[in-house]
Design a protein around this motif. Structure first.
Motif, PDB file in Angstrom:
ATOM      1  N   LEU A   4       1.074  -1.111  -0.059  1.00 39.64           N
ATOM      2  CA  LEU A   4       0.071  -0.095  -0.090  1.00 39.64           C
ATOM      3  C   LEU A   4       1.063   1.278   0.055  1.00 39.64           C
ATOM      4  CD1 LEU A   4      -2.608  -1.225   2.684  1.00 39.64           C
ATOM      5  CD2 LEU A   4      -2.758  -1.434   0.379  1.00 39.64           C
ATOM      6  N   CYS A  22      -4.309   6.255  -1.687  1.00 38.23           N
ATOM      7  CA  CYS A  22      -3.467   4.951  -1.028  1.00 38.23           C
ATOM      8  C   CYS A  22      -3.933   3.984  -2.231  1.00 38.23           C
ATOM      9  CB  CYS A  22      -4.304   4.169   0.013  1.00 38.23           C
ATOM     10  SG  CYS A  22      -3.512   2.697   0.730  1.00 38.23           S
ATOM     11  N   ALA A  24      -2.966   0.339  -4.019  1.00 38.34           N
ATOM     12  CA  ALA A  24      -2.726  -0.930  -3.591  1.00 38.34           C
ATOM     13  C   ALA A  24      -2.126  -1.677  -4.900  1.00 38.34           C
ATOM     14  CB  ALA A  24      -4.032  -1.840  -3.372  1.00 38.34           C
ATOM     15  N   GLY A 108      -0.068   0.669   5.074  1.00 42.62           N
ATOM     16  CA  GLY A 108       0.916   1.642   4.453  1.00 42.62           C
ATOM     17  C   GLY A 108       2.125   2.170   5.058  1.00 42.62           C
TER      18      GLY A 108
END
Length: 117
Positions: A4, A22, A24, A108
């Motif tokens: 992330l 964010c 992925a 993350g």
């Protein structure tokens, strides 16, 4: 494995806005929710916004009406739009992916948000 990567943090004056992203590294089919958490110095990590796989969003009272979480499934990305920012919103913001099968939490690396008064 899923990575992330957050972006969009920075320094803003009180009353201003920021949008966090964010991304992925790959699509995850079986997940419970994606969310944003934050941690200020000396404080515990706390939930800021969460959106389920079905699209239901929830927020704590501290950000309700000011923050909005959204998701772009095609880009495997979740966003956090933050408006009317306050100095108490200053923290490191972390993205979270809550995977259902197999059960696992991905995080993350965090992005700093600083709100000046």
């Amino acid at each position: 494995q899923v990575q992330l990567v957050e972006s969009g943090g920075g320094l803003v004056q009180a009353g201003g806005s920021l949008r966090l992203s964010c991304a992925a590294s790959r699509r995850v089919v079986s997940f419970n929710a994606m969310g944003w958490y934050r941690q200020a110095p000396g404080k515990q990590r706390e939930l800021v916004a969460r959106i389920t796989s079905g699209g239901a969003a929830n927020y704590p009272d501290s950000v309700k009406g000011r923050f909005t979480i959204s998701r772009d499934n095609a880009k495997n990305t979740v966003y956090l739009q933050m408006n009317s920012l306050k100095p108490e919103d200053t923290a490191v913001y972390y993205c979270n992916l809550d995977v259902r099968l197999p059960p696992y939490d991905y995080w993350g690396q965090g992005t700093q948000v600083t709100v000046s008064s």
